[in-house]
Design an enzyme around this catalytic site. Structure first.
Site, short mmCIF file in Angstrom:
data_model
loop_
_atom_site.label_atom_id
_atom_site.label_comp_id
_atom_site.label_asym_id
_atom_site.label_seq_id
_atom_site.Cartn_x
_atom_site.Cartn_y
_atom_site.Cartn_z
CB CYS A 79 68.73 40.22 -35.95
SG CYS A 79 69.34 38.56 -36.21
CG HIS A 84 66.29 37.69 -31.25
ND1 HIS A 84 65.91 38.85 -31.88
CD2 HIS A 84 67.34 37.21 -31.96
CE1 HIS A 84 66.68 39.04 -32.94
NE2 HIS A 84 67.56 38.07 -33.01
CD GLU A 85 70.14 35.48 -29.88
OE1 GLU A 85 70.36 34.87 -30.94
OE2 GLU A 85 70.24 36.72 -29.78
CG HIS A 123 68.58 33.32 -34.63
ND1 HIS A 123 68.51 33.72 -35.94
CD2 HIS A 123 68.81 34.44 -33.91
CE1 HIS A 123 68.70 35.04 -36.01
NE2 HIS A 123 68.88 35.51 -34.79
ZN LIG Z 1 69.14 37.45 -34.25
#
Ligand SMILES: [Zn+2]
Length: 162
Positions: A103, A145-146, A149
């Site tokens: 990341c 993953h995004e 966030h």
């Molecule tokens: Zn990330």
């Protein structure tokens, strides 16, 4: 004028690490379309910045608390980066796979994370058009993953404690 890359927030900074834990807000494209287009271009510059090249990035990583992500589509010809507004995961496969992740906000660290291999994502594009798409493989890992966030979740949260 060229589009300037943003500085990427990292957990090494105390204030930034708090910001990265916040829930991002929905984008109202009817009101903020031009802003969203401008922001997307700068976000692309950021993820392609030799200083911090990545395969995806989310708005909160550059200090913007909005539901916008950029994902490199390894499942498409020429592997383009594409912008997704207000993305949500509608469903995911029971089957999971272990894969290595890193990341931009957690420098010099990678780890293996279990993720569903297939997901269904709903989002709008920059024209405000709604899409529902099934995505699998490594590209689906980037989406997960995004989107994490946007909900203040970092990939290290998925690691089992040993
Ligand atoms: Zn990330």
């Amino acid at each position: 004028m060229p589009y300037e890359p943003f500085e990427v927030l990292t957990i090494e900074n105390k204030k930034d690490s708090v910001f990265l834990r916040k829930q991002s807000k929905k984008v109202n494209l009817d009101k903020n379309k031009n802003e969203a287009i401008y922001f997307s271009k700068r976000l692309l510059k950021t993820v392609q910045d030799p200083k911090n090249m990545g395969v995806g990035i989310a708005a909160p990583q550059v200090g913007v608390q909005r539901q916008i992500i950029l994902v490199q589509r390894f499942d498409k010809a020429n592997e383009p980066f594409e912008i997704y507004i207000n993305p949500i995961i509608k469903s995911c496969s029971d089957e999971q796979k272990l894969g290595k992740e890193g990341c931009l906000s957690i420098p010099n660290y990678t780890a293996e994370v279990f993720r569903p291999i297939k997901i269904v994502v709903e989002y709008v594009d920059l024209d405000g058009k709604k899409h529902i798409e099934e995505i699998s493989g490594f590209t689906s890992v980037i989406f997960q993953h995004e989107i994490d966030h946007l909900n203040g979740i970092l990939f290290t949260d998925h690691l089992q404690s040993e």
